[in-house]
Write an enzyme that holds these catalytic residues in place. Structure first.
Site, short mmCIF file in Angstrom:
data_model
loop_
_atom_site.label_atom_id
_atom_site.label_comp_id
_atom_site.label_asym_id
_atom_site.label_seq_id
_atom_site.Cartn_x
_atom_site.Cartn_y
_atom_site.Cartn_z
N GLY A 138 5.52 5.23 -8.88
CA GLY A 138 6.04 3.97 -9.08
C GLY A 138 5.29 2.82 -9.17
N HIS A 139 4.50 2.48 -8.07
CA HIS A 139 3.51 1.56 -8.08
C HIS A 139 2.54 1.50 -9.46
CE1 HIS A 139 4.22 1.97 -3.64
NE2 HIS A 139 4.43 0.35 -3.84
N SER B 121 7.45 5.20 -0.81
CA SER B 121 6.54 5.35 0.19
C SER B 121 7.20 6.05 1.45
CB SER B 121 5.84 3.97 0.85
OG SER B 121 5.77 3.13 -0.28
N ARG B 122 8.70 5.87 1.69
CA ARG B 122 9.29 6.52 2.73
C ARG B 122 9.48 7.97 2.60
NH1 ARG B 122 13.80 1.89 3.50
NH2 ARG B 122 12.80 0.53 4.24
N GLY C 23 0.88 -1.38 -0.17
CA GLY C 23 0.08 0.06 -0.03
C GLY C 23 0.86 1.31 0.05
N GLN D 151 15.78 -7.16 -2.88
CA GLN D 151 14.55 -7.86 -2.89
C GLN D 151 14.04 -8.63 -4.12
OE1 GLN D 151 10.78 -6.55 -0.87
NE2 GLN D 151 10.14 -6.08 -3.12
N LEU E 21 0.52 3.81 -2.11
CA LEU E 21 0.79 3.47 -3.25
C LEU E 21 1.06 5.04 -4.11
CD1 LEU E 21 -1.74 0.97 -4.54
CD2 LEU E 21 0.53 0.61 -3.67
O1 PAF Z 1 8.31 -4.37 -1.79
C1 PAF Z 1 7.13 -4.56 -1.20
O2 PAF Z 1 6.37 -3.52 -1.00
C2 PAF Z 1 7.10 -5.62 -0.25
O3 PAF Z 1 8.33 -5.77 0.29
C3 PAF Z 1 6.38 -6.82 -1.01
C4 PAF Z 1 7.08 -7.51 -2.11
C5 PAF Z 1 4.96 -6.35 -1.30
C6 PAF Z 1 6.16 -8.26 0.19
O4 PAF Z 1 5.49 -7.65 1.29
#
Ligand code: PAF
Length: 287
Positions: free
Chosen positions: A36-37, A187-188, A31, A154, A33
């Site tokens: 970027g999202h 988001s930060r 969330g 990640q 958002l």
């Molecule tokens: O990148 C993120 O927002 C989170 O690390 C993810 C991939 C949704 C997993 O909770």
């Protein structure tokens, strides 16, 4: 647009879509958002018949001293953004729905990948990410899932997870989406004061300094890192948690940039940790 909070209902819908021959594109999120999202959701829209966005603030990826309750929650705005980007389904489960009493599984990857850099600063973080991503893939049953390169470690962890467990999910990586001054969208960023927001430009400038050093003919990783560090040091309010050059597939440290590598860094500024990274292509020379 439909919102599911039940994992079983979401999974049943996914199975029905698959049975009807539809491809499912998935964007996992926590969330809060932003544009970027939006780029990730639009990419999933472009590639698939059905687009699912999950909104779940995953407690398993937060450390004991990280404040899960402070994570921004903007559910109504998030649903609006998903709708405007063409998503078909938002999956927004509760914590109990995802981790009911008795939940006993953790997906854990090799510490050489998950215990270094971001993983060293956030012990257990990537186990939490890998566990929830595996869980979400089981529920949403996607053919493809879109992740941002912004969280490059990640992305590497997710790619390894999918490859090792032979999950039939195509992982799509989208380049870092940047603000007008090149700060990576996150988001930060909303936690930065106006003055720290203007100082934060030093972070993408450090990535650029590393890329410039390489293009100027410097291949020694320590010297390239020093160029990025000098840029961070030029802003007294900023402090790097780490700056490293790594193999983009394994996150093993690189000493000489003689093939494509990645510079990754995390910088603390005004109490906010800002992540950034960029490719290092040794073949590129400045004109
Ligand atoms: O990148 C993120 O927002 C989170 O690390 C993810 C991939 C949704 C997993 O909770």
């Amino acid at each position: 647009m439909v919102v599911f909070s039940s994992a079983l209902a979401m999974q049943a819908q996914a199975i029905a879509h698959r049975a009807a021959g539809k491809t499912i594109g998935f964007v996992p999120t926590m969330g809060a958002l932003h544009s970027g999202h939006a780029a990730l959701i639009k990419e999933a829209r472009r590639r698939s018949d059905v687009v699912v966005v999950s909104i779940f603030v995953n407690p398993a990826q937060f450390g004991k001293n990280e404040d899960l309750t402070k994570y921004p929650r903007t559910f109504d705005d998030d649903v609006d953004l998903c709708t405007s980007c063409g998503a078909d389904i938002v999956f927004a489960p509760t914590v109990d729905e995802m981790y009911p009493d008795g939940f006993a599984t953790t997906v854990s990857l090799d510490r050489r990948l998950t215990g270094v850099l971001e993983g060293e600063h956030r012990p257990g973080h990537f186990d939490g990410v890998a566990t929830v991503v595996a869980l979400l893939f089981g529920v949403v049953q996607p053919h493809s899932a879109v992740f941002g390169e912004k969280d490059f470690q990640q992305l590497t962890v997710v790619r390894r997870l999918v490859r090792d467990l032979k999950m039939p999910v195509d992982i799509i990586a989208m380049p870092v989406i940047r603000d007008v001054d090149s700060l990576a969208l996150s988001s930060r960023n909303r936690f930065l004061s106006a003055v720290d927001r203007s100082r934060a430009v030093v972070v993408p400038k450090a990535v650029q300094a590393a890329q410039d050093a390489l293009q100027d003919g410097e291949h020694d990783a320590a010297r390239i890192i020093a160029a990025a560090q000098r840029m961070i040091d030029s802003e007294p309010a900023a402090a790097a948690d780490y700056i490293a050059i790594v193999d983009p597939h394994t996150f093993a440290p690189v000493t000489v940039v003689d093939k494509t590598a990645r510079i990754v860094l995390t910088v603390r500024l005004g109490g906010v940790r800002l992540l950034d990274n960029g490719p290092l292509f040794p073949g590129l020379r400045r004109a």
